[in-house]
Design a protein around this motif. Structure first.
Motif, short mmCIF file in Angstrom:
data_model
loop_
_atom_site.label_atom_id
_atom_site.label_comp_id
_atom_site.label_asym_id
_atom_site.label_seq_id
_atom_site.Cartn_x
_atom_site.Cartn_y
_atom_site.Cartn_z
N UNK A 47 158.40 59.29 76.61
CA UNK A 47 157.12 59.75 76.37
C UNK A 47 156.36 59.71 77.69
N UNK A 48 155.22 60.48 77.59
CA UNK A 48 154.40 60.51 78.57
C UNK A 48 153.89 59.08 79.25
N UNK A 49 153.58 58.22 78.26
CA UNK A 49 153.04 56.96 78.79
C UNK A 49 154.03 56.21 79.45
N UNK A 50 155.34 56.28 79.01
CA UNK A 50 156.22 55.77 79.96
C UNK A 50 156.69 56.13 81.31
N UNK A 51 156.51 57.67 81.21
CA UNK A 51 156.73 58.21 82.54
C UNK A 51 155.61 57.85 83.39
N UNK A 52 154.36 57.85 82.98
CA UNK A 52 153.31 57.40 83.91
C UNK A 52 153.43 55.82 84.43
N UNK A 53 154.08 55.28 83.46
CA UNK A 53 154.35 53.60 83.78
C UNK A 53 155.29 53.58 84.85
N UNK A 54 156.36 54.33 84.74
CA UNK A 54 157.37 54.45 85.80
C UNK A 54 156.82 54.89 87.08
N UNK A 55 156.00 55.86 87.10
CA UNK A 55 155.37 56.37 88.12
C UNK A 55 154.34 55.15 88.95
N UNK A 56 153.65 54.64 88.15
CA UNK A 56 152.72 53.46 88.68
C UNK A 56 153.59 52.40 89.26
N UNK A 57 154.84 52.11 88.64
CA UNK A 57 155.80 50.86 88.94
C UNK A 57 156.13 51.26 90.49
N UNK A 58 156.49 52.76 90.66
CA UNK A 58 157.17 52.75 91.83
C UNK A 58 158.68 53.03 91.49
#
Length: 276
Positions: A47-58
């Protein structure tokens, strides 16, 4: 650093895609096979929250249990919420890989991780033909109420919490567990002769029938947890498996598990209810 194709080959060895159900959608959703991978994030839902987390994590790779497009699609346009996930991941060079029913039937698989989270000793599969679910033994006998409390304490907290059907004082020695939706396995549960069954998404009619049948053929305790909560332990198990693979190959991958709660239910209320 390994290439994405090398990492995916190892993940497919853990969870062979040919073991997925015919209706399922597993495998790599997006990603360049030649791209280098140094950081991986595991989660239940894409979901979007997880995609955003992956982006923020690098992260370079996001591995989820649930498919993004289970029923197929004709577009990945960013005007749709699933398309936005794909666009965001591609823009940041993050691959998405899915292991769903092929992870359910793996050894170890989703139900092994669930049993491990509850500190249960696995004695065998609940359904031998496809290696679904697990039959487990408790270290010592305990009541259904104590077992439900164990589940509440060991599994991630959700709005639903833990629901129980059966005599809270009944004594349990052997239980069955199945991560995710498990009321289709009631025949196997009865055949296994266990004292209780822990799974998720239990519906009214199958539970009603199971309790009525238990009144005639012997007690069966039912413990219903949130779908997400019963499958999240797999993320930790899968991350540990990839860590071991990384060490063996000298890849030095940085592997992470998302603790973001993506269970869709947000709150729980109790009330006296309307008069009958």
């Amino acid at each position: 650093m390994p290439r994405l194709s090398e990492v995916i080959a190892e993940l497919d060895a853990l969870w062979p895609p040919e073991r997925a159900e015919s209706w399922d959608a597993v495998g790599t959703v997006c990603g360049d096979p030649d791209a280098e991978v140094s950081r991986v994030l595991f989660a239940v839902d894409p979901v979007q929250e997880i995609a955003d987390e992956a982006i923020a994590l690098g992260a370079d790779l996001l591995v989820t249990h649930h498919p993004l497009y289970l029923r197929g699609t004709t577009t990945v346009a960013a005007g749709h919420f699933k398309g936005r996930v794909v666009h965001g991941l591609i823009k940041h060079d993050i691959a998405l890989h899915v292991a769903h029913t092929n992870a359910d039937t793996a050894d170890p698989g989703v139900s092994d991780a669930l049993a491990g989270a509850l500190d249960l000793r696995v004695t065998g599969p609940l359904v031998a033909e496809n290696n679904l679910g697990r039959i487990c033994e408790l270290d010592r006998p305990e009541t259904l109420a104590e077992f439900a409390a164990r589940a509440a304490a060991r599994l991630p907290a959700t709005a639903q919490g833990i629901r129980v059907a059966g005599d809270p004082d009944m004594i349990l020695r052997r239980v069955a567990v199945s991560g995710g939706s498990g009321d289709s396995l009631f025949d196997a549960v009865r055949a296994a002769g266990v004292d209780a069954y822990l799974t998720a998404d239990l519906r009214h009619h199958p539970v009603s029938e199971a309790t009525q049948r238990a009144a005639r053929s012997g007690p069966l305790g039912l413990v219903d947890a949130a779908h997400w909560a019963t499958e999240w332990p797999w993320c930790e198990q899968a991350a540990a498996q990839l860590d071991e693979i990384s060490d063996r190959h000298g890849w030095d991958l940085r592997v992470h598990v998302s603790t973001t709660v993506t269970d869709p239910w947000s709150s729980h209320h109790t009330s006296p209810g309307a008069p009958n």
